[in-house]
Motif scaffolding. Sequence first.
Motif, PDB file in Angstrom:
ATOM      1  N   LEU A   1     -48.024 -51.648  16.866  1.00  0.00           N
ATOM      2  CA  LEU A   1     -47.488 -50.400  16.340  1.00  0.00           C
ATOM      3  C   LEU A   1     -47.464 -50.449  14.819  1.00  0.00           C
ATOM      4  CD1 LEU A   1     -46.072 -47.629  16.689  1.00  0.00           C
ATOM      5  CD2 LEU A   1     -43.906 -48.884  16.645  1.00  0.00           C
ATOM      6  N   LYS A   2     -48.123 -49.478  14.176  1.00  0.00           N
ATOM      7  CA  LYS A   2     -48.082 -49.351  12.718  1.00  0.00           C
ATOM      8  C   LYS A   2     -47.321 -48.078  12.385  1.00  0.00           C
ATOM      9  CE  LYS A   2     -52.129 -51.997  11.482  1.00  0.00           C
ATOM     10  NZ  LYS A   2     -53.363 -52.063  10.699  1.00  0.00           N
ATOM     11  N   THR A   3     -46.390 -48.202  11.422  1.00  0.00           N
ATOM     12  CA  THR A   3     -45.586 -47.065  11.009  1.00  0.00           C
ATOM     13  C   THR A   3     -45.821 -46.800   9.532  1.00  0.00           C
ATOM     14  OG1 THR A   3     -43.894 -47.585  12.668  1.00  0.00           O
ATOM     15  CG2 THR A   3     -43.247 -46.124  10.866  1.00  0.00           C
ATOM     16  N   ALA A   4     -46.249 -45.583   9.229  1.00  0.00           N
ATOM     17  CA  ALA A   4     -46.466 -45.158   7.847  1.00  0.00           C
ATOM     18  C   ALA A   4     -45.275 -44.316   7.408  1.00  0.00           C
ATOM     19  CB  ALA A   4     -47.745 -44.338   7.735  1.00  0.00           C
ATOM     20  N   THR A   5     -44.782 -44.602   6.200  1.00  0.00           N
ATOM     21  CA  THR A   5     -43.718 -43.812   5.595  1.00  0.00           C
ATOM     22  C   THR A   5     -44.315 -43.065   4.417  1.00  0.00           C
ATOM     23  OG1 THR A   5     -42.051 -45.428   6.270  1.00  0.00           O
ATOM     24  CG2 THR A   5     -41.443 -43.900   4.504  1.00  0.00           C
ATOM     25  N   LEU A   6     -44.124 -41.753   4.406  1.00  0.00           N
ATOM     26  CA  LEU A   6     -44.682 -40.893   3.362  1.00  0.00           C
ATOM     27  C   LEU A   6     -43.560 -40.165   2.636  1.00  0.00           C
ATOM     28  CD1 LEU A   6     -46.605 -40.655   6.142  1.00  0.00           C
ATOM     29  CD2 LEU A   6     -48.024 -39.441   4.526  1.00  0.00           C
ATOM     30  N   HIS A   7     -43.731 -39.988   1.325  1.00  0.00           N
ATOM     31  CA  HIS A   7     -42.792 -39.240   0.484  1.00  0.00           C
ATOM     32  C   HIS A   7     -43.549 -38.136  -0.225  1.00  0.00           C
ATOM     33  CE1 HIS A   7     -40.418 -43.233   0.258  1.00  0.00           C
ATOM     34  NE2 HIS A   7     -39.970 -42.497   1.240  1.00  0.00           N
ATOM     35  N   PRO A   8     -42.874 -37.052  -0.603  1.00  0.00           N
ATOM     36  CA  PRO A   8     -43.565 -35.996  -1.351  1.00  0.00           C
ATOM     37  C   PRO A   8     -44.129 -36.540  -2.666  1.00  0.00           C
ATOM     38  CG  PRO A   8     -41.400 -35.241  -0.637  1.00  0.00           C
ATOM     39  CD  PRO A   8     -41.469 -36.705  -0.362  1.00  0.00           C
ATOM     40  N   VAL A   9     -45.261 -35.990  -3.082  1.00  0.00           N
ATOM     41  CA  VAL A   9     -45.837 -36.371  -4.376  1.00  0.00           C
ATOM     42  C   VAL A   9     -44.914 -35.876  -5.485  1.00  0.00           C
ATOM     43  CG1 VAL A   9     -48.219 -36.404  -3.556  1.00  0.00           C
ATOM     44  CG2 VAL A   9     -47.271 -34.290  -4.500  1.00  0.00           C
ATOM     45  N   THR A  10     -44.935 -36.584  -6.611  1.00  0.00           N
ATOM     46  CA  THR A  10     -44.075 -36.200  -7.734  1.00  0.00           C
ATOM     47  C   THR A  10     -44.852 -36.003  -9.022  1.00  0.00           C
ATOM     48  OG1 THR A  10     -43.621 -38.526  -8.224  1.00  0.00           O
ATOM     49  CG2 THR A  10     -42.060 -37.389  -6.788  1.00  0.00           C
ATOM     50  N   SER A  11     -45.949 -36.713  -9.197  1.00  0.00           N
ATOM     51  CA  SER A  11     -46.695 -36.631 -10.453  1.00  0.00           C
ATOM     52  C   SER A  11     -48.101 -37.166 -10.230  1.00  0.00           C
ATOM     53  CB  SER A  11     -45.984 -37.444 -11.537  1.00  0.00           C
ATOM     54  OG  SER A  11     -45.934 -38.805 -11.165  1.00  0.00           O
ATOM     55  N   GLY A  12     -48.853 -37.254 -11.337  1.00  0.00           N
ATOM     56  CA  GLY A  12     -50.200 -37.811 -11.266  1.00  0.00           C
ATOM     57  C   GLY A  12     -51.285 -36.776 -11.466  1.00  0.00           C
ATOM     58  N   SER A  13     -50.934 -35.502 -11.271  1.00  0.00           N
ATOM     59  CA  SER A  13     -51.898 -34.424 -11.495  1.00  0.00           C
ATOM     60  C   SER A  13     -51.114 -33.124 -11.627  1.00  0.00           C
ATOM     61  CB  SER A  13     -52.891 -34.315 -10.330  1.00  0.00           C
ATOM     62  OG  SER A  13     -52.262 -33.783  -9.192  1.00  0.00           O
ATOM     63  N   PRO A  14     -51.715 -32.104 -12.233  1.00  0.00           N
ATOM     64  CA  PRO A  14     -51.038 -30.804 -12.290  1.00  0.00           C
ATOM     65  C   PRO A  14     -50.696 -30.272 -10.898  1.00  0.00           C
ATOM     66  CG  PRO A  14     -52.832 -30.845 -13.871  1.00  0.00           C
ATOM     67  CD  PRO A  14     -52.944 -32.110 -13.031  1.00  0.00           C
ATOM     68  N   GLU A  15     -51.601 -30.494  -9.927  1.00  0.00           N
ATOM     69  CA  GLU A  15     -51.323 -30.040  -8.558  1.00  0.00           C
ATOM     70  C   GLU A  15     -50.096 -30.749  -7.992  1.00  0.00           C
ATOM     71  OE1 GLU A  15     -53.869 -29.150  -4.636  1.00  0.00           O
ATOM     72  OE2 GLU A  15     -53.740 -31.291  -5.127  1.00  0.00           O
ATOM     73  N   ASN A  16     -50.003 -32.071  -8.191  1.00  0.00           N
ATOM     74  CA  ASN A  16     -48.855 -32.810  -7.675  1.00  0.00           C
ATOM     75  C   ASN A  16     -47.558 -32.325  -8.312  1.00  0.00           C
ATOM     76  OD1 ASN A  16     -50.624 -34.242  -6.144  1.00  0.00           O
ATOM     77  ND2 ASN A  16     -50.295 -36.197  -7.156  1.00  0.00           N
ATOM     78  N   GLU A  17     -47.602 -32.063  -9.607  1.00  0.00           N
ATOM     79  CA  GLU A  17     -46.403 -31.574 -10.284  1.00  0.00           C
ATOM     80  C   GLU A  17     -45.989 -30.208  -9.746  1.00  0.00           C
ATOM     81  OE1 GLU A  17     -47.268 -31.919 -14.470  1.00  0.00           O
ATOM     82  OE2 GLU A  17     -47.447 -34.100 -14.300  1.00  0.00           O
TER      83      GLU A  17
END
Length: 74
Positions: free
Chosen positions: A19-35
Amino acid sequence: MTVRAKFKVASVTEQEGGLKTATLHPVTSGSPENEQFFKWTPSGQIQLGTINPASAEHFVPGRQFYVDFMPVEA
């Protein structure tokens, strides 16, 4: 109405039995789209678990995903 968010894989853990579990968080920066996404989705977390190796290989730390939330019609 569909709501689109953009999340980044923060970590992947593997447990006995494959079993593999991925944890994801909202993007915060790194590109204008992410911002722009961060402006509207400042916090949250998604955890996905899978025992399918073909699915699990897509979830690597740092990789980003669009997540669409669409209501299910009754």
